[in-house]
Enzyme design. Sequence first.
Site, PDB file in Angstrom:
ATOM      1  N   LYS A 110       0.839  -1.194   0.000  1.00  9.27           N
ATOM      2  CA  LYS A 110       0.000   0.000   0.000  1.00  9.27           C
ATOM      3  C   LYS A 110       0.877   1.248   0.000  1.00  9.27           C
ATOM      4  CE  LYS A 110      -4.164  -1.772   0.147  1.00  9.27           C
ATOM      5  NZ  LYS A 110      -5.235  -1.433  -0.822  1.00  9.27           N
ATOM      6  N   ASP A 141      -0.202  -0.429  -4.629  1.00  8.32           N
ATOM      7  CA  ASP A 141      -1.612  -0.048  -4.727  1.00  8.32           C
ATOM      8  C   ASP A 141      -1.794   1.328  -4.106  1.00  8.32           C
ATOM      9  OD1 ASP A 141      -4.343   0.143  -4.836  1.00  8.32           O
ATOM     10  OD2 ASP A 141      -4.752  -1.472  -3.405  1.00  8.32           O
ATOM     11  N   GLU A 167      -1.370  -0.575  -9.102  1.00  7.29           N
ATOM     12  CA  GLU A 167      -2.821  -0.720  -9.017  1.00  7.29           C
ATOM     13  C   GLU A 167      -3.490   0.616  -8.732  1.00  7.29           C
ATOM     14  OE1 GLU A 167      -6.011  -3.044  -6.121  1.00  7.29           O
ATOM     15  OE2 GLU A 167      -4.091  -4.004  -6.600  1.00  7.29           O
ATOM     16  N   ASP A 193      -8.693  -1.228 -10.364  1.00  2.00           N
ATOM     17  CA  ASP A 193      -9.488  -1.854  -9.305  1.00  2.00           C
ATOM     18  C   ASP A 193     -10.769  -1.052  -9.100  1.00  2.00           C
ATOM     19  OD1 ASP A 193     -10.607  -2.954  -7.030  1.00  2.00           O
ATOM     20  OD2 ASP A 193      -8.983  -2.408  -5.678  1.00  2.00           O
ATOM     21  N   LYS A 217     -13.052  -8.367  -7.617  1.00  2.00           N
ATOM     22  CA  LYS A 217     -13.434  -8.828  -6.288  1.00  2.00           C
ATOM     23  C   LYS A 217     -14.867  -9.329  -6.357  1.00  2.00           C
ATOM     24  CE  LYS A 217     -10.237  -5.546  -4.191  1.00  2.00           C
ATOM     25  NZ  LYS A 217     -10.020  -4.370  -3.335  1.00  2.00           N
TER      26      LYS A 217
END
Length: 331
Positions: A110, A141, A167, A193, A217
Amino acid sequence: MTEPVPPLSELLASARVVALPLATRFRGVDVREAVVFEGPEGWTEFSPFAEYGDEEAATWLAAAIDFGWTPQPAPVRTEIPVNATVPAVAAASVPAVLARFDGCRTAKVKVAEPGQTLADDVARVRAVREAMGPEGRIRIDANAAWNLDEAEHAIHALAEFDLEYVEQPCASIDELAELRRRVTYMGVPIAADESVRKAEDPLAVARAGAADLLVVKAQPLGGVRRALAIVAESGLPAVVSSALDTSIGLAMGVTLAAALPELEFDCGLGTASLFTADIVNPPLTPRGGVLPVGRATPDAGALDSLAAADDRRDWWLDRLARCHALLGARE
């Protein structure tokens, strides 16, 4: 929903609201709450993030009902390789986080955390590279936190660590498309995403040529079968990831990953390793870098010991009822 929505009473009959403690603060929370309940096909999960509105959360409930009440696509593999997930921790904490993910060869890191700097991101990613060695795979991400120029600058700063992909560096599809054009020469792919799971049209990012791969997801996209259809229509490679689910929700993601015709990338389904306790015993955490394919069943004692406080239980069950009504109205 493609099948009739079961009565609310059928969902509430087995519904349990749980609160799972995290080893490290993640997405701004120290405890992850969820509702789990049992359908004819097995246990399932409803766990949209607390800040999401009912319209968005209702799609998560559609996924939960689909997984619990409808037979799922047949798997084409028996285990799923997964990545470690490194929250926006200090660089010194990286080895301890990675140690929770047994045998994982890939780490998602992250970055762009509010209140932190690019220097913090560089230090964290450097620590991951040092811990994993030259053969480890690193993806970052940003959760759409950068603008176009910030993203380009950050990718330049982080490219030395041999990034597998970046991402959701920016929020809009136009920004992603332009960033992808700018960084093509560096060979750093762009993954989408939020531009998939939070979009009215999840295929718009693919049509715009704004991403090299999709992160999908199961819960936010309305279930395994709908996610599979989106990937097939996009024509892009896909990574299956979690939304910080319990092991029951992770089993839904594993079902999705197991049914994809191609699985080029390690999946972000190892996040049960971020919890200090889970409702499944043993929890669905990576062993040798993989997860087994199959459903998960909660442990009765864990459901009791990890039960949410009464006010939180009532909040979640009221939310479940509102989302159920919205699904009924969609039929």
